[in-house]
Enzyme design. Structure first.
Site, PDB file in Angstrom:
ATOM      1  N   GLN A  51      13.104  23.410  11.113  1.00  0.00           N
ATOM      2  CA  GLN A  51      12.195  22.481  11.795  1.00  0.00           C
ATOM      3  C   GLN A  51      10.712  23.000  11.740  1.00  0.00           C
ATOM      4  O   GLN A  51       9.808  22.294  11.611  1.00  0.00           O
ATOM      5  CB  GLN A  51      12.688  21.969  13.154  1.00  0.00           C
ATOM      6  CG  GLN A  51      11.989  21.144  13.808  1.00  0.00           C
ATOM      7  CD  GLN A  51      11.950  19.699  13.296  1.00  0.00           C
ATOM      8  OE1 GLN A  51      12.812  19.464  13.323  1.00  0.00           O
ATOM      9  NE2 GLN A  51      10.618  19.072  12.966  1.00  0.00           N
ATOM     10  N   ASP A  61       9.993  17.619  23.110  1.00  0.00           N
ATOM     11  CA  ASP A  61      11.509  17.565  22.307  1.00  0.00           C
ATOM     12  C   ASP A  61      12.190  16.896  23.539  1.00  0.00           C
ATOM     13  O   ASP A  61      11.674  16.801  24.599  1.00  0.00           O
ATOM     14  CB  ASP A  61      12.182  18.767  22.246  1.00  0.00           C
ATOM     15  CG  ASP A  61      13.271  18.943  21.631  1.00  0.00           C
ATOM     16  OD1 ASP A  61      13.925  17.888  21.212  1.00  0.00           O
ATOM     17  OD2 ASP A  61      14.078  20.000  21.566  1.00  0.00           O
ATOM     18  N   ARG A  79      25.137  23.969  11.099  1.00  0.00           N
ATOM     19  CA  ARG A  79      24.543  23.342  12.363  1.00  0.00           C
ATOM     20  C   ARG A  79      25.795  23.581  13.539  1.00  0.00           C
ATOM     21  O   ARG A  79      26.830  22.809  13.289  1.00  0.00           O
ATOM     22  CB  ARG A  79      23.963  21.833  12.195  1.00  0.00           C
ATOM     23  CG  ARG A  79      23.681  21.403  13.562  1.00  0.00           C
ATOM     24  CD  ARG A  79      23.018  20.053  13.719  1.00  0.00           C
ATOM     25  NE  ARG A  79      21.652  20.135  13.294  1.00  0.00           N
ATOM     26  CZ  ARG A  79      20.670  19.385  13.557  1.00  0.00           C
ATOM     27  NH1 ARG A  79      20.985  18.240  14.376  1.00  0.00           N
ATOM     28  NH2 ARG A  79      19.670  19.473  13.332  1.00  0.00           N
ATOM     29  N   HIS A  82      16.004  26.905  15.829  1.00  0.00           N
ATOM     30  CA  HIS A  82      16.061  25.635  14.905  1.00  0.00           C
ATOM     31  C   HIS A  82      14.913  25.907  13.741  1.00  0.00           C
ATOM     32  O   HIS A  82      13.944  25.255  13.721  1.00  0.00           O
ATOM     33  CB  HIS A  82      15.524  24.278  15.580  1.00  0.00           C
ATOM     34  CG  HIS A  82      15.992  23.035  14.612  1.00  0.00           C
ATOM     35  ND1 HIS A  82      16.740  23.132  13.473  1.00  0.00           N
ATOM     36  CD2 HIS A  82      15.716  21.777  14.975  1.00  0.00           C
ATOM     37  CE1 HIS A  82      16.930  21.962  13.165  1.00  0.00           C
ATOM     38  NE2 HIS A  82      16.056  21.039  13.673  1.00  0.00           N
ATOM     39  N   CYS A  93      10.319  16.658  17.080  1.00  0.00           N
ATOM     40  CA  CYS A  93      11.051  17.178  15.949  1.00  0.00           C
ATOM     41  C   CYS A  93      12.139  15.711  15.720  1.00  0.00           C
ATOM     42  O   CYS A  93      12.544  15.501  14.613  1.00  0.00           O
ATOM     43  CB  CYS A  93      12.032  18.341  16.295  1.00  0.00           C
ATOM     44  SG  CYS A  93      12.794  17.984  17.880  1.00  0.00           S
ATOM     45  N   ARG A 128      10.799  17.613   6.529  1.00  0.00           N
ATOM     46  CA  ARG A 128      12.119  18.322   6.809  1.00  0.00           C
ATOM     47  C   ARG A 128      12.578  18.558   5.288  1.00  0.00           C
ATOM     48  O   ARG A 128      13.210  19.545   5.119  1.00  0.00           O
ATOM     49  CB  ARG A 128      12.934  17.635   7.681  1.00  0.00           C
ATOM     50  CG  ARG A 128      12.820  17.510   8.918  1.00  0.00           C
ATOM     51  CD  ARG A 128      12.540  18.726   9.789  1.00  0.00           C
ATOM     52  NE  ARG A 128      13.354  19.798   9.747  1.00  0.00           N
ATOM     53  CZ  ARG A 128      15.031  19.616  10.364  1.00  0.00           C
ATOM     54  NH1 ARG A 128      15.072  18.475  11.072  1.00  0.00           N
ATOM     55  NH2 ARG A 128      15.839  20.410  10.141  1.00  0.00           N
TER      56      ARG A 128
HETATM   57  N1   CP Z   1      15.026  17.285  13.852  1.00  0.00           N
HETATM   58  C1   CP Z   1      16.342  17.323  13.619  1.00  0.00           C
HETATM   59  O1   CP Z   1      17.073  18.212  13.267  1.00  0.00           O
HETATM   60  O2   CP Z   1      16.841  16.145  13.566  1.00  0.00           O
HETATM   61  P1   CP Z   1      18.457  15.848  13.448  1.00  0.00           P
HETATM   62  O3   CP Z   1      19.131  16.262  14.656  1.00  0.00           O
HETATM   63  O4   CP Z   1      18.674  14.237  12.963  1.00  0.00           O
HETATM   64  O5   CP Z   1      18.964  16.592  12.340  1.00  0.00           O
HETATM   65  N1  NVA Z   2      16.473  20.475  21.282  1.00  0.00           N
HETATM   66  C1  NVA Z   2      17.237  19.369  20.620  1.00  0.00           C
HETATM   67  C2  NVA Z   2      16.793  19.303  19.036  1.00  0.00           C
HETATM   68  C3  NVA Z   2      17.069  18.455  18.251  1.00  0.00           C
HETATM   69  C4  NVA Z   2      16.597  18.400  16.920  1.00  0.00           C
HETATM   70  C5  NVA Z   2      18.867  19.496  20.445  1.00  0.00           C
HETATM   71  O1  NVA Z   2      19.082  20.585  20.178  1.00  0.00           O
HETATM   72  O2  NVA Z   2      19.359  18.509  20.809  1.00  0.00           O
END
Ligand code: CP
Ligand code: NVA
Length: 339
Positions: A136, A229, A106, A133, A270, A322
């Site tokens: 997700q 989101d 990540r 992502h 998400c 998830r």
């Molecule tokens: N939805 C999601 O990716 O959450 P986190 O940032 O907590 O991993």
């Molecule tokens: N768009 C958001 C998604 C988090 C799961 C971010 O990247 O912060």
């Protein structure tokens, strides 16, 4: 279906049949977990999770998923490794690939997860970059399938920053699995035309539709799913808040918007979500911008507390999923077909 040794970096790399297989495998693993049936079939394997950004769901889904499969795990946080500081991503990939059987990443750059995938020699899973992502989307689609029983033809509307990692990935997933996708946002927050064109081509094969509109009532009229989101994503500078609030506060998902969708419509996100003042950042934004943008004065941003806490909201089922879907991705890419 055999996905052994494949990377999971973007849904663009997967056929509709392969994505459907991953969702089906997730359903099977979820059922087994609910029945108390153990599936520690990868107890000879170890996996590493590289996180340059914060996470609750993704990290825990990988950790619990891996433990349920019997694997050993290592978490490396933003300060836990030499990667991209004293050591290139390419060298890190070649080191970790000799110790571990799979790598989750990540971070910021899509290029970095691609480099890991290119040089590690073991499966690499994208746990979120600035651009995509993909894990997700599997959880989101599993949730929709659990509720409606099908995916093809679902009227799916994404409201908000349509060119962030979620907007891009939901559009791709919808194109691949034949959903009717609509993005609702000011035009400057629509995805790159190049990516839209790729999705339109895929849609010709799958029967999906891909549309964008600035009109929130047109875009949410009689739809099955309203998804949103955060307005500012991880890694974006604080300075963008002012512009983003001006662009997106008119698009806050509220009860009026939900009432414009079908009676059976669900609300998805998400997570994490700003739906009140219960977070430091929510408090900070409301005190700095609440006067100029009254909609965010009580810490509610992309969604109101009323909608997030309503019966139509399926966000916690979605969050649980998830884990089941990420487990399926690890299992499918680290082993031959699981019966
Ligand atoms: N939805 C999601 O990716 O959450 P986190 O940032 O907590 O991993
Ligand atoms: N768009 C958001 C998604 C988090 C799961 C971010 O990247 O912060």
């Amino acid at each position: 279906m055999n996905l052994k040794n494949r990377n999971f970096i973007t849904l663009l790399d997967f056929t509709p049949e392969e994505i459907t297989y991953l969702i089906t495998l997730s359903e099977k693993l979820k059922k087994e977990k609910y029945e108390g049936k153990s599936h520690k079939v990868l107890s000879d394997k170890n996996v590493v999770f590289l996180f340059q950004k914060d996470s609750t769901r993704t990290r825990c889904a990988f950790e619990v998923g891996a433990m349920d499969l019997g694997m050993g795990t290592t978490y490396l946080g933003p300060n836990g490794s030499q990667m991209n500081k004293k050591e290139s991503v390419k060298d890190t990939a070649r080191v970790l690939g000799r110790m571990y059987d799979g790598i989750e990443f990540r971070g910021y750059k899509q290029l970095h997860v691609e480099q890991l995938g290119q040089y590690a020699g073991v499966p690499v899973w994208n746990g979120l970059t600035d651009v995509y992502h993909p894990t997700q989307i599997l959880a989101d689609f599993l949730t929709i399938k659990e509720i409606f029983g099908y995916l093809k033809g679902i009227k799916f509307t994404y409201v908000g920053d349509s060119r962030n990692n979620m907007g891009n990935s939901l559009m791709i997933g919808s194109a691949k699995l034949g959903l009717n996708f609509t993005g609702v946002a000011p035009k400057e927050l629509w995805p790159d035309q190049e990516l839209i064109d790729v999705c339109l081509e895929i849609a010709k094969e799958t029967g999906a539709t891909i549309n964008f509109t600035e009109d929130k009532f047109l875009g949410t009229k009689d739809v099955d799913v309203i998804y949103t989101d955060v307005w500012v994503s991880m890694g974006e500078p604080k300075e963008v808040w002012n512009t983003r609030l001006a662009q997106l506060s008119p698009y806050q998902v509220d009860t009026e918007m939900m009432n414009n969708a079908k009676d059976t419509a669900i609300f998805m996100h998400c997570l994490p979500a700003f739906h009140g003042k219960d977070t430091d950042m929510g408090k900070d934004i409301s005190s700095n911008f609440g006067t100029k943008f009254p909609k965010v004065a009580n810490g509610e941003m992309e969604v109101t507390d009323e909608v997030l806490e309503s019966k139509q909201s399926v966000v916690f089922q979605e969050a649980e999923n998830r884990m089941h879907t990420i487990k399926a991705v690890m299992l499918a890419t680290l082993s031959d077909t699981y019966e």
